[in-house]
Design a protein around this motif. Structure first.
Motif, short mmCIF file in Angstrom:
data_model
loop_
_atom_site.label_atom_id
_atom_site.label_comp_id
_atom_site.label_asym_id
_atom_site.label_seq_id
_atom_site.Cartn_x
_atom_site.Cartn_y
_atom_site.Cartn_z
N PHE A 1 75.19 14.97 70.54
CA PHE A 1 75.36 13.94 69.77
C PHE A 1 74.18 12.91 70.33
O PHE A 1 73.22 12.43 69.38
CB PHE A 1 76.41 13.38 69.86
N GLY A 2 74.03 12.94 71.44
CA GLY A 2 73.07 11.82 72.26
C GLY A 2 71.57 12.50 71.91
O GLY A 2 70.74 11.80 71.66
N ALA A 3 71.43 13.65 72.03
CA ALA A 3 70.13 14.65 71.76
C ALA A 3 69.43 14.10 70.21
O ALA A 3 68.42 14.00 69.91
CB ALA A 3 70.32 15.78 71.98
N GLN B 1 70.58 11.78 68.31
CA GLN B 1 70.29 10.43 68.05
C GLN B 1 69.08 9.92 68.68
O GLN B 1 68.10 9.21 68.08
CB GLN B 1 71.56 9.29 68.71
N GLY B 2 68.86 10.32 69.89
CA GLY B 2 67.60 10.14 70.62
C GLY B 2 66.41 10.72 69.85
O GLY B 2 65.41 10.32 70.04
N ALA B 3 66.56 12.05 69.41
CA ALA B 3 65.64 12.60 68.68
C ALA B 3 64.95 11.69 67.42
O ALA B 3 63.79 11.45 66.99
CB ALA B 3 65.78 13.85 68.12
#
Lengths: 200, 200
Positions: B167-169, B171-173
């Motif tokens: 999930f973080g990857a 959003q970060g992307a």
DNA sequence: GTCTATACAAAGATAGAC
DNA sequence: GTCTATCTTTGTATAGAC
């Protein structure tokens, strides 16, 4: 003769306190959502005084970003200059500021915070945020390439792509951390990243 | 008898157009940085009219988030309900909205955008953003567990941690994409994620 | 370097006519 | 459901005294 404490680009105490607070406010609430009044109340000085130190909010924003990116940039140089260090140790050093942000419940990377509202920023701020992103990805790319050349890393994707993935994962992890309060994620992301770079 | 086109929770055309635009404005500029005036000018109606449909900016914000999260939530249910589908295919479906955002130069996930300024949001918005994050991570966790149970996935870390990382990857992307314009990163992140989950 | 005072515009919101 | 008109508060910024 009286000692002069005025270094070339010295900033007054007040100016520094304004910068410190503005940086924190941007990290926690965003650029659009903080005002001179917030600073004025917190520091016990008037809005007019803040304008004396920083003519406009845009100027203040620029100063905050420049101090942040220069500080971070020097750190990158310092890390890369230590030629004896392993590439893994260098990456490890890179993640330290992120891990520090993760300690506090409401802080993220300054430029990560600004990235969320980049279309609403004055152009001078936008440029600088974008530059921070490309600079950091370039730095990570160079460290990854160094690691490959020295047999320390094995990459599943080209270095620039891997660099972007690492950078994005770190920024995303900070975002998630603040929204859900999960402080451990940063450490996990770093651990996974390291495991994946190690040669088989 | 005249056909009634008033569904239980029907919203007028104007209300929908306001919602659409508000959603886009939040995604591109953030909640703090958009105003009723922006909407008023773009839609050619007065600010007072907007207040008729949404009493306050907070109400409008709530309506935007709820529509977004409900729409996304139904999609998650739909995906998970198809019991014949492989877990990888389910994950693949999950990433579709992110890939769509990535197509446009300036859009990110609505809640990703709001996460950057959570501390500045009215509590009712903050709650809902946090819930979006935890709900999605919970959903991802359940899909990962399903994949493991069916021998489709092999996880290097416990399912909840892996879910947060994915999930973080994502959003970060999206964040990085908007700041640097690199549209390919989303696809790369998805590809790497899939490769890492596949059993040896 | 800090203050008071003030200007000026924008934002969020309401009243009441149509 | 939309408008005009208006109100209030806040945000950014400046002038000029101390």
């Amino acid at each position: 003769m009286p000692k002069t404490k005025t270094a070339p680009n010295a900033r007054s105490d007040t100016a520094v306190r304004i910068l410190d607070l503005a940086e924190r406010l941007i990290q926690t609430r965003g650029y659009s959502a903080f005002s001179y009044q917030d600073i004025s109340e917190a520091l016990g000085i008037t809005k007019a005084s803040i304008h004396y130190h920083f003519e406009s909010k845009t100027d203040l924003g620029i100063a905050v970003i420049e101090r942040y990116t220069e500080g971070f940039g020097k750190e990158l140089q310092r890390i890369a200059a230590n030629e004896n260090a392993s590439s893994l140790a260098m990456l490890d050093h890179y993640t330290k500021p992120y891990l520090q942000f993760a300690e506090s419940p409401d802080r993220v990377c300054l430029c990560g915070a600004l990235a969320g509202e980049v279309m609403a920023l004055p152009p001078q701020l936008r440029e600088r945020v974008e530059r921070f992103f490309t600079d950091h990805q370039a730095w990570l790319t160079s460290i990854l390439k160094r690691g490959v050349a020295r047999g320390e890393f094995e990459l599943a994707a080209p270095a620039p792509k891997t660099a972007r993935a690492i950078f994005g994962a770190l920024q995303g992890a900070l975002l998630v951390k603040r929204a859900t309060g999960d402080v451990s994620q940063l450490r996990d992301v770093v651990a996974v990243m390291k495991a994946q770079l190690s040669p088989a």
